[in-house]
Design a protein around this motif. Sequence first.
Motif, PDB file in Angstrom:
ATOM      1  N   TRP A   1       0.817  -1.208   0.000  1.00 39.45           N
ATOM      2  CA  TRP A   1       0.000   0.000   0.000  1.00 39.45           C
ATOM      3  C   TRP A   1       0.843   1.247   0.000  1.00 39.45           C
ATOM      4  CZ3 TRP A   1      -4.285   1.236   3.808  1.00 39.45           C
ATOM      5  CH2 TRP A   1      -5.329   0.336   3.698  1.00 39.45           C
ATOM      6  N   ARG A   2       0.469   2.208  -0.765  1.00 36.78           N
ATOM      7  CA  ARG A   2       1.036   3.550  -0.674  1.00 36.78           C
ATOM      8  C   ARG A   2      -0.125   4.507  -0.873  1.00 36.78           C
ATOM      9  NH1 ARG A   2       4.592   1.264   1.007  1.00 36.78           N
ATOM     10  NH2 ARG A   2       6.812   1.400   0.645  1.00 36.78           N
ATOM     11  N   VAL A   3      -0.001   5.684  -0.305  1.00 34.39           N
ATOM     12  CA  VAL A   3      -1.074   6.662  -0.489  1.00 34.39           C
ATOM     13  C   VAL A   3      -1.266   6.844  -1.988  1.00 34.39           C
ATOM     14  CG1 VAL A   3      -1.743   9.053  -0.107  1.00 34.39           C
ATOM     15  CG2 VAL A   3      -0.487   7.811   1.649  1.00 34.39           C
ATOM     16  N   GLY A   4      -2.507   6.814  -2.415  1.00 30.56           N
ATOM     17  CA  GLY A   4      -2.785   7.050  -3.830  1.00 30.56           C
ATOM     18  C   GLY A   4      -2.778   5.787  -4.672  1.00 30.56           C
ATOM     19  N   LYS A   5      -2.271   4.681  -4.142  1.00 32.42           N
ATOM     20  CA  LYS A   5      -2.318   3.434  -4.919  1.00 32.42           C
ATOM     21  C   LYS A   5      -3.547   2.647  -4.490  1.00 32.42           C
ATOM     22  CE  LYS A   5       2.144   2.950  -6.676  1.00 32.42           C
ATOM     23  NZ  LYS A   5       3.415   2.290  -6.495  1.00 32.42           N
ATOM     24  N   ASN A   6      -3.776   1.523  -5.180  1.00 29.56           N
ATOM     25  CA  ASN A   6      -4.932   0.707  -4.814  1.00 29.56           C
ATOM     26  C   ASN A   6      -4.797   0.187  -3.398  1.00 29.56           C
ATOM     27  OD1 ASN A   6      -6.225   0.990  -7.136  1.00 29.56           O
ATOM     28  ND2 ASN A   6      -5.511  -0.927  -8.052  1.00 29.56           N
ATOM     29  N   ILE A   7      -5.888   0.238  -2.671  1.00 28.99           N
ATOM     30  CA  ILE A   7      -5.843  -0.175  -1.284  1.00 28.99           C
ATOM     31  C   ILE A   7      -6.589  -1.493  -1.131  1.00 28.99           C
ATOM     32  CG2 ILE A   7      -6.851   0.455   0.945  1.00 28.99           C
ATOM     33  CD1 ILE A   7      -5.781   3.287   0.265  1.00 28.99           C
ATOM     34  N   MET A   8      -5.926  -2.434  -0.481  1.00 32.29           N
ATOM     35  CA  MET A   8      -6.520  -3.765  -0.401  1.00 32.29           C
ATOM     36  C   MET A   8      -6.995  -4.064   1.013  1.00 32.29           C
ATOM     37  SD  MET A   8      -6.437  -4.542  -3.447  1.00 32.29           S
ATOM     38  CE  MET A   8      -6.998  -6.238  -3.423  1.00 32.29           C
ATOM     39  N   CYS A   9      -7.558  -5.235   1.171  1.00 35.90           N
ATOM     40  CA  CYS A   9      -8.081  -5.770   2.447  1.00 35.90           C
ATOM     41  C   CYS A   9      -9.317  -5.026   2.938  1.00 35.90           C
ATOM     42  CB  CYS A   9      -7.064  -5.806   3.565  1.00 35.90           C
ATOM     43  SG  CYS A   9      -5.720  -4.714   3.357  1.00 35.90           S
ATOM     44  N   GLY A  10      -9.996  -5.621   3.881  1.00 27.09           N
ATOM     45  CA  GLY A  10     -11.267  -5.024   4.280  1.00 27.09           C
ATOM     46  C   GLY A  10     -11.481  -5.010   5.780  1.00 27.09           C
ATOM     47  N   ILE A  11     -12.103  -3.943   6.261  1.00 30.90           N
ATOM     48  CA  ILE A  11     -12.583  -3.955   7.642  1.00 30.90           C
ATOM     49  C   ILE A  11     -14.078  -3.615   7.619  1.00 30.90           C
ATOM     50  CG2 ILE A  11     -10.362  -3.421   8.698  1.00 30.90           C
ATOM     51  CD1 ILE A  11     -11.172  -0.580   9.143  1.00 30.90           C
ATOM     52  N   PHE A  12     -14.785  -4.172   8.579  1.00 29.44           N
ATOM     53  CA  PHE A  12     -16.232  -3.984   8.621  1.00 29.44           C
ATOM     54  C   PHE A  12     -16.665  -4.019  10.086  1.00 29.44           C
ATOM     55  CE2 PHE A  12     -20.693  -5.010   8.414  1.00 29.44           C
ATOM     56  CZ  PHE A  12     -21.139  -4.442   7.234  1.00 29.44           C
ATOM     57  N   GLY A  13     -17.527  -3.090  10.476  1.00 23.64           N
ATOM     58  CA  GLY A  13     -17.972  -3.084  11.868  1.00 23.64           C
ATOM     59  C   GLY A  13     -19.434  -2.747  11.975  1.00 23.64           C
ATOM     60  N   TYR A  14     -20.010  -3.108  13.103  1.00 20.99           N
ATOM     61  CA  TYR A  14     -21.444  -2.927  13.319  1.00 20.99           C
ATOM     62  C   TYR A  14     -21.718  -2.647  14.785  1.00 20.99           C
ATOM     63  CZ  TYR A  14     -26.320  -4.089  13.964  1.00 20.99           C
ATOM     64  OH  TYR A  14     -27.633  -4.037  14.317  1.00 20.99           O
ATOM     65  N   GLY A  15     -22.585  -1.704  15.054  1.00 24.50           N
ATOM     66  CA  GLY A  15     -23.062  -1.490  16.420  1.00 24.50           C
ATOM     67  C   GLY A  15     -24.538  -1.181  16.356  1.00 24.50           C
ATOM     68  N   GLY A  16     -25.339  -1.831  17.192  1.00 23.18           N
ATOM     69  CA  GLY A  16     -26.771  -1.534  17.153  1.00 23.18           C
ATOM     70  C   GLY A  16     -27.632  -2.573  17.820  1.00 23.18           C
ATOM     71  N   LYS A  17     -28.881  -2.636  17.364  1.00 23.07           N
ATOM     72  CA  LYS A  17     -29.876  -3.456  18.057  1.00 23.07           C
ATOM     73  C   LYS A  17     -29.782  -4.942  17.726  1.00 23.07           C
ATOM     74  CE  LYS A  17     -33.209   0.268  18.358  1.00 23.07           C
ATOM     75  NZ  LYS A  17     -34.209   0.936  17.528  1.00 23.07           N
ATOM     76  N   GLU A  18     -29.186  -5.228  16.595  1.00 22.49           N
ATOM     77  CA  GLU A  18     -29.021  -6.626  16.178  1.00 22.49           C
ATOM     78  C   GLU A  18     -28.295  -7.381  17.290  1.00 22.49           C
ATOM     79  OE1 GLU A  18     -28.789  -9.860  13.514  1.00 22.49           O
ATOM     80  OE2 GLU A  18     -29.527  -7.912  12.839  1.00 22.49           O
ATOM     81  N   LEU A  19     -28.856  -8.502  17.740  1.00 25.01           N
ATOM     82  CA  LEU A  19     -28.242  -9.174  18.887  1.00 25.01           C
ATOM     83  C   LEU A  19     -27.031 -10.018  18.521  1.00 25.01           C
ATOM     84  CD1 LEU A  19     -31.335 -10.101  21.032  1.00 25.01           C
ATOM     85  CD2 LEU A  19     -29.573  -8.405  21.504  1.00 25.01           C
ATOM     86  N   LYS A  20     -26.930 -10.365  17.249  1.00 22.17           N
ATOM     87  CA  LYS A  20     -25.810 -11.205  16.831  1.00 22.17           C
ATOM     88  C   LYS A  20     -24.957 -10.433  15.829  1.00 22.17           C
ATOM     89  CE  LYS A  20     -25.495 -15.684  18.075  1.00 22.17           C
ATOM     90  NZ  LYS A  20     -24.217 -16.410  18.135  1.00 22.17           N
ATOM     91  N   PRO A  21     -24.274  -9.404  16.254  1.00 21.33           N
ATOM     92  CA  PRO A  21     -23.536  -8.593  15.282  1.00 21.33           C
ATOM     93  C   PRO A  21     -22.484  -9.398  14.536  1.00 21.33           C
ATOM     94  CG  PRO A  21     -22.883  -7.987  17.502  1.00 21.33           C
ATOM     95  CD  PRO A  21     -24.052  -8.920  17.616  1.00 21.33           C
TER      96      PRO A  21
END
Length: 199
Positions: free
Chosen positions: A1-21
Motif C-alpha cells: 500500500w502507498r497513499v494514492g495506490k490501490n488499497i486492499m483488504c477489508g474492515i467492517f464493523g457494526y453497532g446496534g440493536k441486532e443481537l448477533k452482530p
Amino acid sequence: WRVGKNIMCGIFGYGGKELKPASFILNGLKTLEYRGYDSWGIVVISDKEFRRERHVGKIGEAKTILPAAVMGMGHTRWATHGGVTVKNSHPHFDCGKRFAVVHNGIIENEGELRKSLTKKGHKLLSETDTELIVHLLEEEAKDNSKLMFLDLARRLVNKLQGAFAIGIMDLKQPGELILARFGGPLVVGMTAGYKLFAS
Ligand code: GLU
C-alpha cells in the motif's frame, strides 16, 4: 500500500440493536473478501470480555460462533507484515487485553515502533505492524491514565506513519468504537437502529 495506490483488504464493523452482530459482520466481510482473502477475524465484547475468532483462508460458507453483543468489528487480511497464520490474523490485542484493533494498510515506522515497544517490555505475539497499534495505545493509557479513549486514540494516531484505516475497541468503554483513517478509504453509515463502517 502507498497513499494514492490501490488499497486492499477489508474492515467492517457494526453497532446496534441486532443481537448477533458477529454474523452481520461476517456477511459484511464476505462482500469485502475480494480485497483480501489470506485470513479473517472478528471481535465482539460480551460479558465484559473480548471474544475473538480468527481463521486462515477464505470465508466461504463459514458461520461464526461468537456470542450476542452490541457491537463488533472484523477484518479480511491481505498480509503485508508477517506470514499467513492465525497469529498474524486480525483483530489484535495489547498485553493487558484492554484494546482490540483491525487495520487496513501499512505502518511504515513499524521497525522503530517494534524496537521501542519491545524495550518497554511489551510481549508482541505476531509479526504484524498492526499489533503495534494497540501496544502503543496501551503505553498511552499508562502514561495518561486520566485520558478517555478518544483522547488516547488521538495521541496514538499522531505516532503512526503510513496509510491506514483502523477500528479500535476499548474494554473500559465498551459502548464506543473509534475509527481513524489516513490515505485509505473508510465509510460510515448511520441510521436510527444501528451504525456500520467499512473500508
Ligand atoms: N499490514 C497489516 C498486516 O499485514 C494489514 C494488512 C491488511 O491491510 O490486510 O496484517
